[in-house]
Write an enzyme that holds these catalytic residues in place. Sequence first.
Site, PDB file in Angstrom:
ATOM      1  N   SER A 134       0.754  -1.087  -0.059  1.00 13.07           N
ATOM      2  CA  SER A 134      -0.092   0.019  -0.120  1.00 13.07           C
ATOM      3  C   SER A 134       0.705   1.205  -0.094  1.00 13.07           C
ATOM      4  CB  SER A 134      -0.979  -0.214   1.201  1.00 13.07           C
ATOM      5  OG  SER A 134      -2.044  -0.943   0.902  1.00 13.07           O
ATOM      6  N   LYS A 156       3.049   6.634   4.817  1.00 10.20           N
ATOM      7  CA  LYS A 156       2.078   5.715   4.299  1.00 10.20           C
ATOM      8  C   LYS A 156       2.539   4.215   4.675  1.00 10.20           C
ATOM      9  CE  LYS A 156      -1.830   3.921   2.750  1.00 10.20           C
ATOM     10  NZ  LYS A 156      -1.460   2.937   3.579  1.00 10.20           N
ATOM     11  N   THR A 157       1.621   3.454   5.393  1.00 13.01           N
ATOM     12  CA  THR A 157       2.045   1.960   5.456  1.00 13.01           C
ATOM     13  C   THR A 157       1.965   1.117   4.432  1.00 13.01           C
ATOM     14  OG1 THR A 157      -0.015   1.701   6.392  1.00 13.01           O
ATOM     15  CG2 THR A 157       1.747   2.132   8.047  1.00 13.01           C
ATOM     16  N   GLY A 158       2.201  -0.154   4.409  1.00 11.41           N
ATOM     17  CA  GLY A 158       2.188  -1.068   3.412  1.00 11.41           C
ATOM     18  C   GLY A 158       2.381  -2.471   4.132  1.00 11.41           C
TER      19      GLY A 158
END
Length: 286
Positions: free
Chosen positions: A84, A223-225
């Site tokens: 993501s 932003k995380t993923g």
Amino acid sequence: MKQLLIFCLCIACFSCKEESKRNKKLQEKSATAKITNNHIQKEVFQEIIDSAQLKGAILLYDLKKDTFYSNDFSWAKTGQLPASTFKIPNSIIGLETKEVEDQHTIFKWNGEKRFFKAWETDLTFQQAFQRSCVPCYQEVARKVGVKRMHTYIDKFQYGNIEVDSTNLDNFWLQGNARISQFQQIDFLKRFQQNKLPISYRTATIVKEIMILKETENYVLRGKTGWSIVGEHHNGWFVGYVNSGDQVFFFATNVEPISKGFVQKEFQNNRKIVTYKALREFINLSN
């Protein structure tokens, strides 16, 4: 004989001095090389990762000093699925192609059950980003199409990404797409400095939706993923912090050390270890 002995001692002394000079020069050259290479090993980062029962790397970049800090530079150079974190370039592409109007654009929920309850509602574009709504961004990718998606990814020099008609709405989650932590920071650096070939309007909107925390002392964007392939879990947290005249970029990539890990803890720890590393350089307490 005495004169010969004195001569030999002088030669030995001179040789020692020359050797000392050479060693000093080598040390200075080595120190210069470290600065030139701008890579500094941080053992404390490894301690932070170990304490969270993780393996992987934290990579920080100090823009002002042009210096990288990490516990594992080899890991940081290894490509991983972007997961993501690709929502950052995907957001830019959606806005640039006008498939998304702005941060207030509504994504209608079709009523179907989704992986997370937080996705089962109508969401604005900003909410879709912050809740990491995969179905919303799959919709964006399908509207953009293979050709335009390929064009923009190439323009952005974003990792090593393969896009075609068979994987258009999931290439960032599975398959052969790869990006390293160094590549993540390179992309974010160009984005933060407005050096990507995109409009100022698009950059402003995406920078706004990326804000995770804003205080008098700093603004943190990120932003995380999280990619899951079989039993393999890989987690990201990327972004940057503006604090006064300083900018620190970060790209954390970690994995659980055991199969019996708690997913909620893994989800939180991606951020926690990054914040701990950043606190070595910036006051994030307020």
